[in-house]
Write a protein that holds these residues in place. Structure first.
Motif, short mmCIF file in Angstrom:
data_model
loop_
_atom_site.label_atom_id
_atom_site.label_comp_id
_atom_site.label_asym_id
_atom_site.label_seq_id
_atom_site.Cartn_x
_atom_site.Cartn_y
_atom_site.Cartn_z
N HIS A 68 15.03 99.89 -14.24
CA HIS A 68 16.01 99.05 -13.18
C HIS A 68 16.23 100.12 -12.17
O HIS A 68 16.85 101.10 -12.38
CB HIS A 68 16.94 98.14 -13.69
N MET A 69 15.39 99.78 -10.86
CA MET A 69 15.54 100.66 -9.61
C MET A 69 16.78 99.84 -8.83
O MET A 69 16.64 98.97 -8.42
CB MET A 69 14.48 100.62 -8.98
N PHE A 70 17.62 100.76 -8.46
CA PHE A 70 18.64 100.45 -7.46
C PHE A 70 18.63 101.48 -6.26
O PHE A 70 18.04 102.46 -6.33
CB PHE A 70 20.10 100.42 -7.89
N TRP A 71 19.40 101.15 -5.29
CA TRP A 71 19.55 102.23 -4.01
C TRP A 71 21.02 102.55 -4.02
O TRP A 71 21.81 101.57 -4.10
CB TRP A 71 18.87 101.73 -2.88
N GLY A 72 21.18 103.78 -3.58
CA GLY A 72 22.64 104.13 -3.26
C GLY A 72 23.14 104.02 -2.10
O GLY A 72 24.25 103.59 -1.57
N ASP A 73 22.13 103.70 -1.05
CA ASP A 73 22.31 103.21 0.33
C ASP A 73 21.11 102.68 0.97
O ASP A 73 20.16 102.89 1.00
CB ASP A 73 23.37 104.44 1.08
N GLU A 74 21.40 101.99 2.12
CA GLU A 74 20.31 101.38 3.16
C GLU A 74 20.69 101.47 4.29
O GLU A 74 21.88 101.22 4.91
CB GLU A 74 19.72 100.36 2.52
N ARG A 75 19.76 101.90 5.26
CA ARG A 75 20.08 101.72 6.63
C ARG A 75 19.95 100.29 7.04
O ARG A 75 18.88 99.48 6.41
CB ARG A 75 19.12 102.53 7.58
N CYS A 76 20.50 99.55 7.90
CA CYS A 76 20.36 98.15 8.30
C CYS A 76 19.20 97.82 9.18
O CYS A 76 19.43 97.86 10.40
CB CYS A 76 21.66 97.67 8.93
N VAL A 77 17.97 98.08 8.59
CA VAL A 77 16.68 98.08 9.31
C VAL A 77 15.85 97.04 8.60
O VAL A 77 16.04 96.84 7.45
CB VAL A 77 16.35 99.39 9.63
N PRO A 78 14.77 96.62 9.17
CA PRO A 78 13.74 95.89 8.35
C PRO A 78 13.33 96.64 7.10
O PRO A 78 13.11 97.56 7.24
CB PRO A 78 12.85 95.36 9.29
N TYR A 79 12.94 95.86 6.11
CA TYR A 79 12.76 96.28 4.56
C TYR A 79 11.27 97.32 4.80
O TYR A 79 11.13 98.19 3.95
CB TYR A 79 12.27 95.30 3.71
N ASP A 80 10.42 96.89 5.88
CA ASP A 80 9.45 97.63 6.06
C ASP A 80 9.34 98.70 7.38
O ASP A 80 8.39 99.19 7.81
CB ASP A 80 8.19 96.89 6.30
N HIS A 81 10.60 98.91 7.97
CA HIS A 81 10.86 99.90 8.89
C HIS A 81 10.92 101.35 8.53
O HIS A 81 10.84 101.67 7.20
CB HIS A 81 12.35 99.58 9.26
N ALA A 82 10.11 101.95 9.32
CA ALA A 82 9.94 103.55 9.00
C ALA A 82 11.12 104.09 8.56
O ALA A 82 11.26 105.21 7.89
CB ALA A 82 9.30 104.40 10.21
N ASP A 83 12.63 103.87 8.92
CA ASP A 83 13.71 104.50 8.49
C ASP A 83 14.29 103.58 7.40
O ASP A 83 15.66 104.07 6.89
CB ASP A 83 14.58 104.30 9.88
N SER A 84 13.69 102.81 6.74
CA SER A 84 14.23 102.15 5.55
C SER A 84 14.15 102.99 4.17
O SER A 84 12.84 103.50 3.86
CB SER A 84 13.29 100.83 5.17
N ASN A 85 15.23 103.18 3.64
CA ASN A 85 15.15 103.82 2.34
C ASN A 85 14.36 103.37 1.17
O ASN A 85 13.52 103.93 0.51
CB ASN A 85 16.40 104.36 1.87
N TYR A 86 14.27 101.99 1.36
CA TYR A 86 13.31 101.27 0.55
C TYR A 86 11.77 101.60 0.89
O TYR A 86 11.08 101.76 -0.26
CB TYR A 86 13.67 99.75 0.48
N ALA A 87 11.42 101.39 2.19
CA ALA A 87 10.18 101.48 2.48
C ALA A 87 9.62 102.66 1.95
O ALA A 87 8.54 103.01 1.67
CB ALA A 87 10.03 101.29 4.19
N MET A 88 10.42 103.74 2.22
CA MET A 88 10.19 105.32 1.96
C MET A 88 9.67 105.33 0.27
O MET A 88 8.58 105.62 -0.07
CB MET A 88 11.26 106.19 2.17
N ALA A 89 10.51 104.58 -0.67
CA ALA A 89 10.28 104.57 -1.97
C ALA A 89 9.04 103.73 -2.39
O ALA A 89 8.22 104.19 -2.94
CB ALA A 89 11.38 103.99 -2.72
#
Ligand code: 6PG
Length: 239
Positions: A68-89
């Motif tokens: 199970h994958m979680f995130w420690g933090d996220e920037r408040c940007v769209p999920y596919d934004h270049a600065d999204s931690n989710y998008a990077m992963a």
């Protein structure tokens, strides 16, 4: 417990040995409990590590169906934004490994106001960890900034004082890049079975060395110095 520190000068060795450490922890957790809960860190440092997950031997050997994958933090940007931690992963490995979609627990930082989304992520975590006092993640990956921040816990910010909530919002744009953010809180981070700091660059290594030298002396200055765990490791890449 004395933290274990590994120092690297080669980025691929750093990435490969970090991925190998995560694989070892994953296999052990799945053998013991049938699942592995991993919190991903954001920023640039982990990208090469995550890319290794989509390559041999990790793509084949990781027990993906039990992770199970979680995130420690996220920037408040769209999920596919270049600065999204989710998008990077997602771009680094999530789309290329056989992880069940239901096992990817993204912070919905783009689906509503930060406070509401922090509450929503906490509710999702409480559902998963069945209302424990604080969740016990098997492994939390953390980065640090030159100001000693970790996750999105920044020096002087109220989020650092939170001792009840599991997830909080950081409303004012902060960090590099500067955005409102959503972050796990210190009590959650410090309840993990194992914490691995991933540090890159001379300036951040200097912060790391100050913390390693006397964690208590710099805990007001650096949020990362407030992180405690029975199993605390630092993998540092001097590049
Ligand atoms: C974020 C991060 C943050 C990051 C550090 C290190 O969303 O910004 O989670 O805590 O891990 O700032 O970032 P780098 O790896 O880019 O140096």
């Amino acid at each position: 417990m004395i933290p274990l520190v590994q120092r690297y000068s080669d980025d691929h060795k750093f990435a490969q040995e970090t991925a190998a450490f995560i694989l070892k922890r994953a296999k052990r957790a799945v053998k013991e409990r049938g699942e592995f809960t991993l919190v991903l860190s954001g920023g640039k440092t982990p990208k090469l590590i995550y890319e290794y997950f989509a390559k041999s031997p990790f793509k084949k050997e990781m027990p993906w169906e039990n992770i199970h994958m979680f995130w420690g933090d996220e920037r408040c940007v769209p999920y596919d934004h270049a600065d999204s931690n989710y998008a990077m992963a997602r771009d680094a490995f999530l789309l290329n490994v056989p992880l069940c979609l239901g096992n990817i627990h993204r912070i919905p930082a783009d689906e509503g106001p930060p406070h509401k989304m922090a509450v929503q992520y906490e509710e999702a975590l409480r559902g998963f960890f069945k209302d424990a006092k604080f969740p016990m993640f098997d492994l939390i990956l953390l980065g640090i900034g030159e100001d000693g921040h970790t996750a999105s816990l920044f020096p002087g910010d109220n989020a650092l004082k939170e001792d009840k909530r599991w997830v909080v919002e950081v409303k004012k744009p902060i960090g590099e890049p500067a955005y409102p953010r959503i972050t796990l809180t210190l009590p959650v981070i410090n309840n993990a079975s194992c914490i691995l700091f991933l540090v890159s660059g001379k300036k951040k290594m200097k912060v790391m060395d100050e913390i390693l030298d006397n964690q208590d002396a710099v805990k007001e200055k650096y949020p990362a110095a407030r992180v405690r765990s029975e199993q605390l490791l630092w993998y540092a890449l001097e590049k």
